[in-house]
Design a protein around this motif. Sequence first.
Motif, mmCIF file in Angstrom:
data_model
loop_
_atom_site.group_PDB
_atom_site.id
_atom_site.type_symbol
_atom_site.label_atom_id
_atom_site.label_comp_id
_atom_site.label_asym_id
_atom_site.label_seq_id
_atom_site.Cartn_x
_atom_site.Cartn_y
_atom_site.Cartn_z
ATOM 1 N N TRP A 29 0.846 -1.196 0.000
ATOM 2 C CA TRP A 29 0.000 0.000 0.000
ATOM 3 C C TRP A 29 0.878 1.242 0.000
ATOM 4 O O TRP A 29 1.804 1.366 0.797
ATOM 5 C CB TRP A 29 -0.932 -0.004 1.211
ATOM 6 N N VAL A 30 0.572 2.172 -0.907
ATOM 7 C CA VAL A 30 1.441 3.327 -1.155
ATOM 8 C C VAL A 30 1.210 4.424 -0.125
ATOM 9 O O VAL A 30 0.076 4.867 0.095
ATOM 10 C CB VAL A 30 1.208 3.869 -2.575
ATOM 11 N N ALA A 31 2.303 4.856 0.506
ATOM 12 C CA ALA A 31 2.251 5.980 1.440
ATOM 13 C C ALA A 31 2.571 7.293 0.734
ATOM 14 O O ALA A 31 1.964 8.331 1.017
ATOM 15 C CB ALA A 31 3.217 5.754 2.598
ATOM 16 N N ALA A 32 3.524 7.271 -0.193
ATOM 17 C CA ALA A 32 3.908 8.480 -0.936
ATOM 18 C C ALA A 32 4.707 8.062 -2.166
ATOM 19 O O ALA A 32 5.312 6.981 -2.197
ATOM 20 C CB ALA A 32 4.728 9.418 -0.058
ATOM 21 N N ALA A 33 4.713 8.945 -3.184
ATOM 22 C CA ALA A 33 5.440 8.638 -4.425
ATOM 23 C C ALA A 33 5.947 9.926 -5.042
ATOM 24 O O ALA A 33 5.390 11.005 -4.815
ATOM 25 C CB ALA A 33 4.533 7.897 -5.404
ATOM 26 N N THR A 34 7.006 9.781 -5.833
ATOM 27 C CA THR A 34 7.530 10.912 -6.592
ATOM 28 C C THR A 34 7.963 10.436 -7.970
ATOM 29 O O THR A 34 8.636 9.405 -8.102
ATOM 30 C CB THR A 34 8.719 11.575 -5.865
ATOM 31 N N GLY A 35 7.519 11.148 -9.008
ATOM 32 C CA GLY A 35 7.913 10.831 -10.372
ATOM 33 C C GLY A 35 7.197 9.625 -10.961
ATOM 34 O O GLY A 35 7.544 9.182 -12.058
ATOM 35 N N LEU A 36 6.191 9.085 -10.263
ATOM 36 C CA LEU A 36 5.442 7.928 -10.767
ATOM 37 C C LEU A 36 3.955 8.219 -10.733
ATOM 38 O O LEU A 36 3.471 9.003 -9.898
ATOM 39 C CB LEU A 36 5.721 6.681 -9.918
ATOM 40 N N ALA A 37 3.223 7.593 -11.632
ATOM 41 C CA ALA A 37 1.773 7.756 -11.636
ATOM 42 C C ALA A 37 1.214 7.259 -10.305
ATOM 43 O O ALA A 37 1.633 6.222 -9.799
ATOM 44 C CB ALA A 37 1.165 6.957 -12.788
ATOM 45 N N PRO A 38 0.268 8.008 -9.702
ATOM 46 C CA PRO A 38 -0.257 7.602 -8.395
ATOM 47 C C PRO A 38 -0.990 6.271 -8.473
ATOM 48 O O PRO A 38 -1.659 5.961 -9.460
ATOM 49 C CB PRO A 38 -1.217 8.744 -8.036
ATOM 50 N N ALA A 39 -0.853 5.477 -7.429
ATOM 51 C CA ALA A 39 -1.540 4.191 -7.326
ATOM 52 C C ALA A 39 -1.813 3.922 -5.860
ATOM 53 O O ALA A 39 -1.081 4.390 -4.978
ATOM 54 C CB ALA A 39 -0.676 3.071 -7.912
ATOM 55 N N ASP A 40 -2.885 3.197 -5.582
ATOM 56 C CA ASP A 40 -3.201 2.863 -4.193
ATOM 57 C C ASP A 40 -2.266 1.782 -3.658
ATOM 58 O O ASP A 40 -1.901 1.793 -2.478
ATOM 59 C CB ASP A 40 -4.646 2.376 -4.063
ATOM 60 N N ARG A 41 -1.902 0.856 -4.552
ATOM 61 C CA ARG A 41 -1.132 -0.292 -4.084
ATOM 62 C C ARG A 41 -0.258 -0.825 -5.209
ATOM 63 O O ARG A 41 -0.640 -0.788 -6.379
ATOM 64 C CB ARG A 41 -2.092 -1.393 -3.609
ATOM 65 N N ILE A 42 0.911 -1.354 -4.848
ATOM 66 C CA ILE A 42 1.816 -2.015 -5.776
ATOM 67 C C ILE A 42 1.881 -3.491 -5.400
ATOM 68 O O ILE A 42 1.989 -3.834 -4.216
ATOM 69 C CB ILE A 42 3.223 -1.393 -5.703
ATOM 70 N N ALA A 43 1.813 -4.355 -6.398
ATOM 71 C CA ALA A 43 1.898 -5.790 -6.143
ATOM 72 C C ALA A 43 3.343 -6.178 -5.879
ATOM 73 O O ALA A 43 4.172 -6.196 -6.777
ATOM 74 C CB ALA A 43 1.346 -6.571 -7.344
ATOM 75 N N LEU A 44 3.650 -6.456 -4.610
ATOM 76 C CA LEU A 44 4.999 -6.866 -4.232
ATOM 77 C C LEU A 44 5.120 -8.387 -4.294
ATOM 78 O O LEU A 44 4.137 -9.100 -4.082
ATOM 79 C CB LEU A 44 5.325 -6.391 -2.816
ATOM 80 N N PRO A 45 6.316 -8.896 -4.553
ATOM 81 C CA PRO A 45 6.496 -10.355 -4.571
ATOM 82 C C PRO A 45 6.288 -10.958 -3.193
ATOM 83 O O PRO A 45 6.471 -10.301 -2.165
ATOM 84 C CB PRO A 45 7.947 -10.539 -5.045
ATOM 85 N N ALA A 46 5.898 -12.237 -3.177
ATOM 86 C CA ALA A 46 5.642 -12.914 -1.912
ATOM 87 C C ALA A 46 6.888 -12.982 -1.049
ATOM 88 O O ALA A 46 6.816 -12.898 0.176
ATOM 89 C CB ALA A 46 5.088 -14.314 -2.171
ATOM 90 N N ASP A 47 8.054 -13.155 -1.678
ATOM 91 C CA ASP A 47 9.317 -13.262 -0.934
ATOM 92 C C ASP A 47 10.087 -11.950 -1.011
ATOM 93 O O ASP A 47 11.286 -11.913 -1.277
ATOM 94 C CB ASP A 47 10.162 -14.409 -1.483
#
Length: 425
Positions: free
Chosen positions: A252-270
Amino acid sequence: MSQEHLEAALPVGADPRRYARVLARVHEAALSGSAMPAAPRPVIGASWQRMRRLGLDPDRGGQVDPLGPAELEQRRRRSGLTEAWGILRVNLTSVAEEAAHIVVLVDADGRVLWRDGSTAVRRRADGLGFTEGVSWHEDAVGTNAIGTALVARRPVQVYSAEHYVRSHHGWTCAAAPVHDPRDGRLLGVVDLSGPAATVHASTLALVDAVTRLAEAQLRQAHLIDLERLRAIAVPALARVTGSAVITDPHGWVAAATGLAPADRIALPADCGPGPAWLPGYGGCVLEPVPGGWLIRQAEGADPDGAPTRVVLDLRSPRNCSFTVTGAGGTWTRTLTPRHAEMLYVLARDRGGRSAAELALDLFGDPARTVTVRAEMSRLRRHFGGLLEPRPYRFAENIDVRLLYPADPAEVLPHSTAPAIRSPRE
């Protein structure tokens, strides 16, 4: 929660005692292999089939050792359900006491973590072995609301002889799954149990409503944690050059710079420090920060990347996973039940499915296209250029592989989707 998922065990207007006698005859016929006087409900019939394949003794059930006090306490701390239990006690315990029931919370493995409610019913449950620390999964005690809800991944009510083990026929129970709002992971099940004579059609709706309230409390706690992370993230990103984002451990995204806003990024399981390929972002570098990850997009990264193979692993009924392999490395993510269903359908039909066709596949209703489009939008945000729209399908350059359980009946056993249920049966 749609009505299709809240099927009460007792038909409207049915006499409980007479209906219990019918269920007893159906149960005995099912065990003996003779013609049944009536068909059990689909969720019960499917569970009975699992019990017969398992070879579970209908008189004694299975043998699973209870947890000791120290291990039980450790499970409670790790469960992620402590806050939910507080909500459940406030909203269900008084109801349970007045209705001669007990309220029970189990973890994702079916271990009873907490109990409360009627003292008389708790004593009766003690005699059945229904105590804190025991396993109430289907593998241990057969068809029951708790164990069957864990498999079916939906609210379930079980009455009298719908229980597979005969010693449970004097009980009625209603249970609903609790999910982690951060990642959709199954945390456990909330249950109301009592003597069979106390059965009521509204009990399942009550349990489901209070479970949703508990999930809302967990969601609020997550939003508070995300705000705390945001206070760290904003000044941290001010010192970063290039495109970057800070997320919590669940993406879940707290803050971003230089990237299109998104609520969440799919992170790998490991997920771990170092280079990683992320759908929609391509090559990235992950660095730990207090409470989450700093994710920097690698210079010249191609957001659509170059994944060449995906593997949909259905071998574990509880933890279906999706693994992507390409030039940037390998990335694995655990799937929600609904996303596992959708990816399975698309993997089986590489030609693609329209929204109406997917709605028919998943719900038996081609009109439910709004739900399908919303879920596909979430999938495509998670998995970048792997999935194409109009029709929905895997991209042509992707090698898609399926890994099946040894028993075909264990392919997504929680699913009631027609496209999965029919071939499985």
